[in-house]
Design an enzyme around this catalytic site. Structure first.
Site, PDB file in Angstrom:
ATOM      1  N   GLY A 107       8.802  73.163 -27.615  1.00 53.92           N
ATOM      2  CA  GLY A 107       8.497  73.577 -26.258  1.00 53.92           C
ATOM      3  C   GLY A 107       7.461  74.676 -26.272  1.00 53.92           C
ATOM      4  CG  PHE A 159       5.277  84.855 -21.021  1.00 59.44           C
ATOM      5  CD1 PHE A 159       4.698  84.552 -19.796  1.00 59.44           C
ATOM      6  CD2 PHE A 159       4.983  86.080 -21.603  1.00 59.44           C
ATOM      7  CE1 PHE A 159       3.851  85.455 -19.172  1.00 59.44           C
ATOM      8  CE2 PHE A 159       4.144  86.986 -20.986  1.00 59.44           C
ATOM      9  CZ  PHE A 159       3.581  86.676 -19.767  1.00 59.44           C
ATOM     10  N   PRO A 196      20.929  71.963 -33.361  1.00 60.21           N
ATOM     11  CG  PRO A 196      22.482  70.555 -34.404  1.00 60.21           C
ATOM     12  CD  PRO A 196      22.041  71.982 -34.340  1.00 60.21           C
ATOM     13  CG  ASP A 214      16.126  85.717 -19.038  1.00 60.65           C
ATOM     14  OD1 ASP A 214      16.552  85.184 -17.992  1.00 60.65           O
ATOM     15  OD2 ASP A 214      15.146  85.286 -19.667  1.00 60.65           O
TER      16      ASP A 214
END
Length: 1009
Positions: free
Chosen positions: A432, A435, A506, A549
């Site tokens: 992925g 930021f 995983p 977060d």
């Protein structure tokens, strides 16, 4: 009483003898001391006397009196015995009776210091001073033989601890031996065969009581005759022992089960990293125990100790530092509280006085501010060239005037090294993009040649210096974290391009995992995920770290039963202040608390808010919170008091916990340590439910069709009432427990007048006995007709059969009439009157009925809550109605059983109420989509109110458990019953709201005639 001729501080702690004459020693009080400074302490001690007045001593002292003077005063008084040689073994303990909070008072402390430091924490009457033997010689069994008073006192102290803490845990054989040893010692002049006589044994049971010698649980498990025989046989074994021999035998027997000469503390040793151990402190020194089967390892002997220091930490924790002769650094011990560290320091200092050559204290107290200003730390002696190199490296790029002087004390050369070589990491596919850059899947080869699957976070090459520092801040925080539910950091590559290498899991992110498996995941697993993240947050709370977060996108799934918290890019330490103020940066608005949105203020309390939102995500299978709102509109919704709705599968107790975390005031939100306990309870409850469902599915019995149960006819209105003697009640006259009238009106079989008396006449309930209700006349032998032939006997039998059929037909007809009358009167009578009718179902005599002229008059009700009757609808397959009935039955069961249950049994009945409420809310949620949208707000509001009612009931239950042995016990039970009644009333209101919505939606039908 008169004082001794010289101050007690001058008396040597050698052999103490009682002074001649009637005068009793006391602490000397100067004449010029003001009355406000004079105190009288009640010091309790152990003795053989059953008279409570002989088990304490009043000591008159001042606020300047030291604790050692009070101890010496009691020992000199002779109240515990003569000729005390081992006075150094005694200590004074301050105990809070309600919370069992314990503080060991150092001999050099003054009464004023004790008052300012400890007594001010609670009411003065709740504290108790106890004289205890705490410090034992190395060979204490031989040493105590020379001091008979101290020997017997230590025996009384040890036996008291045994009866309170160990008696219910030892085997029956050991309990029998220890009890008979005390029996022999207590009755030292009794003949060895005295208990063989039944009269002597009965005298022992009635006059003295077996509870003094044997645990109550053992007496209940054994039959009286068997128990008596076992005592007689065991007593014969010790009948010839003298008192001292009984004491020594008791010591040796109990030592096989518990450590009688040492104290054990659960703490952490700070040695570069924290090691949780059991620290054992006794006559043999300070030893550590890593497991129950391992042998203790000696850390230090008391003769080696040179200093003792207690340092407080954040969150109430503390560090005990022991300076040891010959050791390069102090032995640091981390404790859960400052009081525990001080108790350990007093124990170690006492043993140092007992075994060492000095009489002073080794404890170094924190210096005052003035003393701190007079003493500066030594300047670290660093190599000059090394300091120059540090200065040149730390110079600012834009200025050659200002430079940062590095703090050498903050360097930790002994810590783990996280720098790894880039050639040891092989990047594979992209997982992925974050930021700061891409996230890759890779393989890392460690120094042992083992290959580990890792996730590699990269930083873009064109990233600014400021963003690079933010990127590296995550690694700086993660390298200090070590928790089973926090993502593990593998290493860092600081050279361009910068990489952060972490363990790869995983199953990926929790949010995607929930979406993929929402059809197979159970509520129990979702609660387990929440509990694991809560434990991770409790760990961060303990090290003063805020995450900022907490969301499912930042949680990784290591296995179907284990999740781990990650992404510490926004995490910060809050060491100097109790909050962190964020700079202008991108923040997750929909997860944040109001104070974080408004003031960018982040604390542990704001993390609690975010954690509850994360729980909502988990129970919603990854849905985004407030997905129907834009970021700018979230704060307006929160300011109005609106919160996220309850997810469909969320247990009501868990949603109540979420709403507590979403309190607008941060100080009213629970801490993570409390949330761990609450979530553990919820998880255990869900686990029990799952096991019960699995057991029912496995062993489901076949359904058996049974005929319709026969119900006795309801009472007729004209039957007279009687006034029997008043009946006692747990509720007392002050509190009347009410069942909602509407529920009783719509379901006459919910509660019968015989079983659940109403508040109006609950004190005047006629005694109803089955043999009185179904009473029949007896017949003498000559009343029977003797048949002369078999044919005549057959005719008599047929006639009797016809007669019985007529009686049954008549009763059935009366029952139908009574039922029709009841349905008619339900519409005109107040429902509470019907419920409160205490007339017997079948009177003793069927004569003397009064003429019925109208409905009975409603008795006055002071302060009762007005409840409207439930709508008269067809209740076939009405799950909401049936679940409301079940909830009220559960509340009534709680009311009836509360007075007989022990405090630990409260959880069972409250848990039953909670499970029933969960079924009720689940049935309402299933029906909600088919109801008009205009009615949903009221129904959802009532559901929230029920959740709050259950939370209040749980709080009152815990309060009742805490005060079970105090004078507030009955009041707490009344509050618990009041909370349960409120829950039942609100359940009835929920039923009314659902009925109204069903009428609007044309889903309601009148009952079939």
């Amino acid at each position: 009483m008169s004082g001794v001729s010289e101050p007690l501080s001058r008396v040597k702690l050698g052999t103490l003898r009682r002074p001649e004459g009637p005068a009793e020693p006391m602490v000397v009080v100067p004449v010029d001391v003001e009355k406000e400074d004079v105190r009288i302490l009640k010091v309790c001690f152990y003795s053989n006397s059953f008279n409570p007045g002989k088990n304490f001593k009043l000591v008159k002292c001042t606020v300047q009196t030291e604790i050692r003077e009070i101890i010496t005063s009691i020992l000199l008084s002779g109240r515990i015995g003569p000729n005390i040689r081992l006075a150094e073994c005694y200590g004074l303990r301050l105990k809070h009776m309600k919370s069992d909070e314990i503080h060991w008072l150092h001999p050099q402390m003054t009464v004023g210091e004790v008052q300012d430091k400890y007594e001010c924490l609670h009411v003065e009457a709740e504290w108790r001073y106890d004289l205890q033997i705490r410090y034992l010689p190395e060979d204490f069994m031989e040493s105590l033989k020379e001091d008979r008073t101290t020997l017997l006192y230590f025996y009384q102290q040890l036996r008291n601890d045994y009866m309170q803490r160990y008696a219910s845990k030892v085997s029956e054989g050991m309990a029998l031996q220890l009890g008979c040893l005390e029996l022999r010692r207590f009755f030292k002049d009794m003949p060895h065969n005295a208990l063989d006589k039944k009269s002597n044994f009965e005298l022992l049971e009635k006059e003295v009581g077996l509870d003094l010698f044997f645990p109550k649980q053992m007496q209940e498990n054994l039959k009286p005759k068997q128990f008596r025989k076992m005592i007689q046989q065991t007593f014969q074994q010790y009948a010839s022992l003298r008192e001292e021999e009984c004491v020594m035998k008791f010591f040796n027997t109990l030592a096989g089960f518990a450590n009688i000469d040492q104290e054990t503390y659960r703490c952490e040793l700070i040695q570069g990293w924290n090691i949780t151990v059991d620290l054992v402190i006794g006559p043999k020194g300070i030893r550590q125990l890593t497991s129950q089967d391992a042998k203790p390892t000696c850390l230090a002997e008391f003769k080696q100790i040179r200093s003792i220091r207690c340092l407080p930490l954040e969150e109430g924790q503390a560090v005990l530092q022991l300076g040891i002769e010959g050791a390069p650094q102090a032995l640091s011990i981390k404790t859960s509280s400052l009081a525990e560290a001080e108790n350990m320091a007093d124990l170690i200092d006492g043993y140092c006085r007992l075994q060492g050559e000095h009489q002073g204290s080794l404890i170094i107290h924190p210096r005052k501010d003035g003393e701190k200003r007079n003493s500066l730390p030594q300047i670290p002696m660093l190599n000059l060239e090394a300091r120059r190199s540090h200065l040149s490296e730390s110079c600012s790029i834009e200025s050659d005037i200002y430079a940062e002087i590095p703090d050498e004390t903050l360097r930790r050369p002994g810590g783990p090294q996280y720098g790894i070589a880039r050639e040891d990491v092989v990047l594979n596919r992209i997982l992925g993009e974050g930021f700061f850059g891409e996230v890759y899947e890779g393989v890392y080869t460690n120094h042992k040649g083992e290959k580990i699957n890792v996730a590699v976070k990269t930083c873009k090459k064109d990233c600014t210096l400021d963003n690079k520092e933010k990127f590296m801040s995550e690694a700086v925080i993660m390298k200090n974290l070590d928790h089973p539910h926090i993502v593990k950091l593998i290493g860092i590559i600081e050279e361009e391009p910068t990489w952060i290498i972490m363990e790869l899991y995983p199953y990926g992110e929790l949010g995607h995992y929930l979406e993929r498996n929402k059809n197979s995941l159970k509520v129990l697993t979702l609660v387990l995920y929440s509990l694991q993240i809560c434990k991770a947050m409790a760990y961060l709370e303990s090290i003063n770290c805020v995450h900022r977060d907490i969301a499912v996108r930042n949680i990784l799934v290591a296995s179907p039963e284990c999740v781990k918290l990650g992404d510490f890019g926004l995490s910060r330490y809050i060491e100097d202040e109790d909050y962190y103020k964020a700079s202008v940066t991108r923040l997750p608005i929909k997860w944040m608390s109001p104070e974080s949105i408004n003031f960018r203020r982040f604390t542990t309390a704001s993390d609690v808010w975010m954690f509850a939102v994360c729980m909502w995500e988990i129970l919603s299978f990854g849905k985004q919170p407030f997905f129907w709102l834009e970021n700018k509109d979230v704060i307006g919704v929160l300011e109005k008091g609106d919160r996220l709705p309850k997810p469909d599968l969320c247990p009501p107790v868990l949603y109540t916990l979420m709403t507590r975390c979403w309190d607008y005031d941060p100080s009213d939100r629970p801490r993570f340590t409390e949330l761990v306990c609450s979530l553990s309870d919820v998880y255990q409850m869900e686990k029990d439910i799952a096991m019960e469902q699995e057991r029912n599915a496995r062993y489901r019995t076949p359904k058996i069709l049974e005929p319709t149960a026969f119900q006795e006819p309801p009472p007729k209105p004209s039957r007279p009432k009687y006034r029997p003697p008043p009946q006692t009640n747990l509720l007392a006259p002050k509190l009347q427990f009410q069942v909602p009238e509407g529920l009783c009106a719509s379901s006459p079989t919910l509660t019968s007048p015989m079983e659940y008396p109403s508040p109006v006449n609950s004190l005047h309930t006629p005694p109803l006995h089955r043999h009185n209700v179904f009473k029949r006349h007896s017949m003498r032998e000559e009343d029977f007709i003797q048949p002369s032939s078999r044919e005549e006997a057959q005719q008599l039998w047929e006639a009797e059969k016809v007669k019985m059929r007529q009686i049954l037909d008549k009763q059935q007809k009366q029952m139908v009439e009574d039922y029709q009358w009841l349905r008619q009167e339900e519409k005109s009578l107040d429902p509470m009157v019907y419920m409160n009718d205490k007339s017997p179902l079948t009177p003793e005599k069927e004569v003397g009925y009064l003429e019925f002229t109208g409905p009975p008059q409603k008795p006055p009700r002071l302060g009762a809550q007005s409840i409207q009757p439930t709508a008269n609808l067809d209740r076939t397959d009405d799950l909401v109605y049936l679940n409301v009935m079940e909830l009220v039955r559960a509340v009534l069961e709680l009311k009836n059983e509360l007075c007989q249950l022990p405090p630990e049994g409260y959880v069972v009945v409250v848990k039953n109420v909670g499970l029933t409420l969960r079924k009720l809310i689940g049935s309402v949620d299933d029906l909600l989509p088919s109801l008009p949208s205009s009615s949903r707000t009221e129904i959802e509001g009532t559901q929230k109110l029920l959740n709050k009612d259950l939370a209040e009931l749980i709080n009152k239950m815990r309060l009742a458990q805490q005060n079970a042995v105090t004078s507030l016990s009955e009041e707490c039970k009344r509050q618990m019953l009041t909370a349960s009644h409120t829950l039942a009333v609100d359940a009835k209101n929920l039923l009314d709201a659902v009925d109204q919505a069903k009428v609007l939606a044309n889903l309601a039908h009148p009952p079939a005639e």
